[in-house]
Design an enzyme around this catalytic site. Sequence first.
Site, PDB file in Angstrom:
ATOM      1  N   CYS A   1     -36.144 -10.740  27.489  1.00  0.00           N
ATOM      2  CA  CYS A   1     -35.693 -10.057  26.272  1.00  0.00           C
ATOM      3  C   CYS A   1     -35.997 -10.943  25.065  1.00  0.00           C
ATOM      4  O   CYS A   1     -35.645 -12.126  25.045  1.00  0.00           O
ATOM      5  CB  CYS A   1     -34.197  -9.779  26.363  1.00  0.00           C
TER       6      CYS A   1
ATOM      7  N   CYS B   1     -32.340 -12.097  23.397  1.00  0.00           N
ATOM      8  CA  CYS B   1     -31.405 -13.036  24.028  1.00  0.00           C
ATOM      9  C   CYS B   1     -32.011 -13.876  25.147  1.00  0.00           C
ATOM     10  O   CYS B   1     -31.317 -14.682  25.749  1.00  0.00           O
ATOM     11  CB  CYS B   1     -30.185 -12.291  24.547  1.00  0.00           C
TER      12      CYS B   1
ATOM     13  N   CYS C   1     -31.480  -3.979  27.270  1.00  0.00           N
ATOM     14  CA  CYS C   1     -31.072  -5.238  27.884  1.00  0.00           C
ATOM     15  C   CYS C   1     -29.563  -5.164  28.093  1.00  0.00           C
ATOM     16  O   CYS C   1     -28.816  -4.838  27.161  1.00  0.00           O
ATOM     17  CB  CYS C   1     -31.423  -6.410  26.970  1.00  0.00           C
TER      18      CYS C   1
ATOM     19  N   CYS D   1     -27.601  -8.015  25.784  1.00  0.00           N
ATOM     20  CA  CYS D   1     -27.445  -7.943  24.325  1.00  0.00           C
ATOM     21  C   CYS D   1     -27.551  -6.527  23.763  1.00  0.00           C
ATOM     22  O   CYS D   1     -27.292  -6.314  22.586  1.00  0.00           O
ATOM     23  CB  CYS D   1     -28.457  -8.848  23.634  1.00  0.00           C
TER      24      CYS D   1
ATOM     25  N   CYS E   1     -41.193   1.967  31.078  1.00  0.00           N
ATOM     26  CA  CYS E   1     -42.173   1.944  29.996  1.00  0.00           C
ATOM     27  C   CYS E   1     -41.548   1.140  28.849  1.00  0.00           C
ATOM     28  O   CYS E   1     -40.640   1.621  28.171  1.00  0.00           O
ATOM     29  CB  CYS E   1     -42.465   3.386  29.585  1.00  0.00           C
TER      30      CYS E   1
END
Length: 143
Positions: free
Chosen positions: A55, A58, A104, A107, A128
């Site tokens: 991510c 984070c 995510c 976060c 995707c």
Amino acid sequence: MSHDADDKTYPYRKDDAELRRRLTPLQYEVTQHAATERAFTGEYTDKEDDGIYKCVVCDTPLFESGAKFHSGCGWPSYFKPLNGEVIDEKIDYSHGMVRVEVRCNHCGAHLGHVFEDGPRDKTGLRYCINSAALNFESRPEND
């Protein structure tokens, strides 16, 4: 579709001013306001190196390169996340469609969407994902 009206609380608290300083405008719009980068423009669409996709907000590990496949859709595609705990899925009714948004789970950053048209010999799923929502960490043998 903005995350402003969401009621889920994520473990990692994001400071908006810090995110605006640290992320590119595209990364910010994709992760914080569910924008979508243009197809075939993302940094990781055709990347084939061995490593982990994290991510961009984070740094949580999300996908392994071994789960990546060429779907032809114009965005990086994976048939599964690293594990079942790193991804949050939410029904997305934007743009007159019904889709499953992928975020995510640490976060709340918007990553992309998941569809049921992935490799049938794997999971049948296609995550995707916007390249702008990811950072890539190569394995040592790629350095």
